[in-house]
Design a protein around this motif. Sequence first.
Motif, mmCIF file in Angstrom:
data_model
loop_
_atom_site.group_PDB
_atom_site.id
_atom_site.type_symbol
_atom_site.label_atom_id
_atom_site.label_comp_id
_atom_site.label_asym_id
_atom_site.label_seq_id
_atom_site.Cartn_x
_atom_site.Cartn_y
_atom_site.Cartn_z
ATOM 1 N N PRO A 225 65.323 -20.079 -80.526
ATOM 2 C CA PRO A 225 65.007 -19.383 -81.783
ATOM 3 C C PRO A 225 63.787 -18.468 -81.667
ATOM 4 N N VAL A 226 62.794 -18.872 -80.886
ATOM 5 C CA VAL A 226 61.611 -18.022 -80.688
ATOM 6 C C VAL A 226 62.003 -16.770 -79.919
ATOM 7 N N GLY A 227 62.786 -16.928 -78.853
ATOM 8 C CA GLY A 227 63.224 -15.784 -78.078
ATOM 9 C C GLY A 227 64.039 -14.808 -78.909
ATOM 10 N N GLU A 228 64.918 -15.333 -79.766
ATOM 11 C CA GLU A 228 65.727 -14.475 -80.620
ATOM 12 C C GLU A 228 64.849 -13.690 -81.588
ATOM 13 N N HIS A 229 63.824 -14.348 -82.124
ATOM 14 C CA HIS A 229 62.903 -13.667 -83.048
ATOM 15 C C HIS A 229 62.153 -12.536 -82.332
ATOM 16 N N ILE A 230 61.656 -12.807 -81.126
ATOM 17 C CA ILE A 230 60.898 -11.802 -80.380
ATOM 18 C C ILE A 230 61.793 -10.620 -80.017
ATOM 19 N N GLN A 231 63.019 -10.893 -79.621
ATOM 20 C CA GLN A 231 63.929 -9.818 -79.222
ATOM 21 C C GLN A 231 64.318 -8.916 -80.389
ATOM 22 N N LYS A 232 64.214 -9.441 -81.620
ATOM 23 C CA LYS A 232 64.529 -8.628 -82.795
ATOM 24 C C LYS A 232 63.440 -7.613 -83.105
ATOM 25 N N ASP A 233 62.245 -7.812 -82.532
ATOM 26 C CA ASP A 233 61.169 -6.849 -82.755
ATOM 27 C C ASP A 233 61.585 -5.513 -82.121
ATOM 28 N N PRO A 234 61.595 -4.415 -82.883
ATOM 29 C CA PRO A 234 62.051 -3.131 -82.327
ATOM 30 C C PRO A 234 61.255 -2.668 -81.107
ATOM 31 N N ILE A 264 51.322 -11.613 -61.767
ATOM 32 C CA ILE A 264 51.586 -10.817 -62.963
ATOM 33 C C ILE A 264 51.432 -11.736 -64.170
ATOM 34 N N ALA A 265 50.549 -11.383 -65.098
ATOM 35 C CA ALA A 265 50.255 -12.253 -66.236
ATOM 36 C C ALA A 265 50.586 -11.549 -67.547
ATOM 37 N N PHE A 266 51.219 -12.303 -68.458
ATOM 38 C CA PHE A 266 51.524 -11.818 -69.799
ATOM 39 C C PHE A 266 50.720 -12.649 -70.801
ATOM 40 N N GLY A 267 50.015 -11.959 -71.694
ATOM 41 C CA GLY A 267 49.167 -12.666 -72.641
ATOM 42 C C GLY A 267 49.559 -12.410 -74.084
ATOM 43 N N CYS A 268 49.324 -13.413 -74.929
ATOM 44 C CA CYS A 268 49.389 -13.247 -76.371
ATOM 45 C C CYS A 268 48.201 -14.018 -76.950
ATOM 46 N N THR A 269 48.162 -14.257 -78.234
ATOM 47 C CA THR A 269 46.974 -14.868 -78.822
ATOM 48 C C THR A 269 46.761 -16.303 -78.357
ATOM 49 N N GLY A 270 47.773 -17.147 -78.571
ATOM 50 C CA GLY A 270 47.629 -18.557 -78.216
ATOM 51 C C GLY A 270 48.265 -18.945 -76.904
ATOM 52 N N GLY A 271 49.124 -18.084 -76.350
ATOM 53 C CA GLY A 271 49.749 -18.385 -75.069
ATOM 54 C C GLY A 271 50.920 -19.339 -75.159
ATOM 55 N N ARG A 272 51.602 -19.357 -76.342
ATOM 56 C CA ARG A 272 52.699 -20.323 -76.498
ATOM 57 C C ARG A 272 54.033 -19.676 -76.865
ATOM 58 N N HIS A 273 54.016 -18.450 -77.410
ATOM 59 C CA HIS A 273 55.250 -17.852 -77.893
ATOM 60 C C HIS A 273 55.605 -16.555 -77.169
ATOM 61 N N ARG A 274 54.968 -15.448 -77.579
ATOM 62 C CA ARG A 274 55.341 -14.127 -77.059
ATOM 63 C C ARG A 274 55.145 -14.021 -75.551
ATOM 64 N N SER A 275 54.011 -14.488 -75.062
ATOM 65 C CA SER A 275 53.750 -14.368 -73.621
ATOM 66 C C SER A 275 54.680 -15.253 -72.805
ATOM 67 N N VAL A 276 54.993 -16.433 -73.320
ATOM 68 C CA VAL A 276 55.866 -17.368 -72.598
ATOM 69 C C VAL A 276 57.275 -16.792 -72.482
ATOM 70 N N PHE A 277 57.801 -16.297 -73.616
ATOM 71 C CA PHE A 277 59.157 -15.728 -73.582
ATOM 72 C C PHE A 277 59.223 -14.520 -72.658
ATOM 73 N N THR A 278 58.225 -13.643 -72.738
ATOM 74 C CA THR A 278 58.231 -12.445 -71.901
ATOM 75 C C THR A 278 58.126 -12.808 -70.424
ATOM 76 N N ALA A 279 57.256 -13.776 -70.085
ATOM 77 C CA ALA A 279 57.107 -14.184 -68.688
ATOM 78 C C ALA A 279 58.408 -14.773 -68.148
ATOM 79 N N GLU A 280 59.060 -15.629 -68.935
ATOM 80 C CA GLU A 280 60.323 -16.220 -68.494
ATOM 81 C C GLU A 280 61.387 -15.141 -68.304
ATOM 82 N N SER A 281 61.440 -14.201 -69.254
ATOM 83 C CA SER A 281 62.447 -13.146 -69.175
ATOM 84 C C SER A 281 62.185 -12.218 -67.995
#
Length: 316
Positions: A225-234, A264-281
């Motif tokens: 569900p988190v990944g789906e939400h992030i991917q919906k961001d234009p 290669i490091a991807f960062g977001c505010t808390g390091g639990r949502h946006r950065s994790v999904f982007t790194a995995e993808s």
Amino acid sequence: MTSDSPSESSSSAIEPQRILLVTGLSGAGKSTALDVLEDLGWETIDNFPVRLLNRLVATSHQALDHQRRPLAIGFDSRTRGFVPSDIIDMLKSLTGRDDLSVSFMFIDCADAELERRYNETRRRHPMTHGRPLLEGIGAERELLEPLRRWADIVIDTSELSANDLQGHVRDLFEHNETGAMTLTVSSFGFARGMPPLADLVFDMRFLDNPHWIDGLRELTGQDAPVGEHIQKDPAFSAAFNQIHDLLLTLLPRYQAQGKSYVHIAFGCTGGRHRSVFTAESMAQGLRDAGFSPTVRHRNLGSRAADEIERGKRQGN
């Protein structure tokens, strides 16, 4: 009748002797790095008189042993005959040999952190000689600066625990016995500090933050569900594809230049949502392109703290 003898065939089949020279500031973590290398199967020698290096390498080569272990040699400012310019000249001669594969690692650390470590352990710095500790650290830094500039690998341990340093050395050498480039893709939270060892950092805080969506806050970027939400961001698709194309341009160039490790490091505010999904993808995208990245999530286990995310609703 061929002119090849068994000894000649044997000799030509021998891989270059792999040698890693390790030095750095006193207290920065050289001994810890050598301990990890020993655990990984390297033969290690610490406090080696560098003036004897040519003799040691010649002896090792004469053994003509197909099972020779890689050799890590540690030395520092306390070592007899420690003259940086002479060491660099020796390195130049060794790296020009076809029978050797020589690399050089420097362990660095900020002055303030070195001062804290020495005060905590109450050990004497080797270059104080009756002067204040910071002066001794500064004198050693000035002495070693030419070697730092020459190093293939520089590890700054200012913000690393001993376990962090051990993990980084393992990342560098555990899966790199063939000399292939080691690739790490990681996620982290800016609120908990920048990763000190990253080569490339991408800030994903421009994306809509799942922390503020009911039902997503307690999930992570590894949940669908988190990944789906992030991917919906234009903004996600275009940014992701551009970063992916950039990496496919850079990584082969790094490899061609002999770079042994890329983080290669991807960062977001808390390091639990946006950065994790982007790194995995991104890791999956790189696998599809023929790379073999290791994935690490620095802050995935951290609590989703409202005080960290508060005020960041605009995607900062």
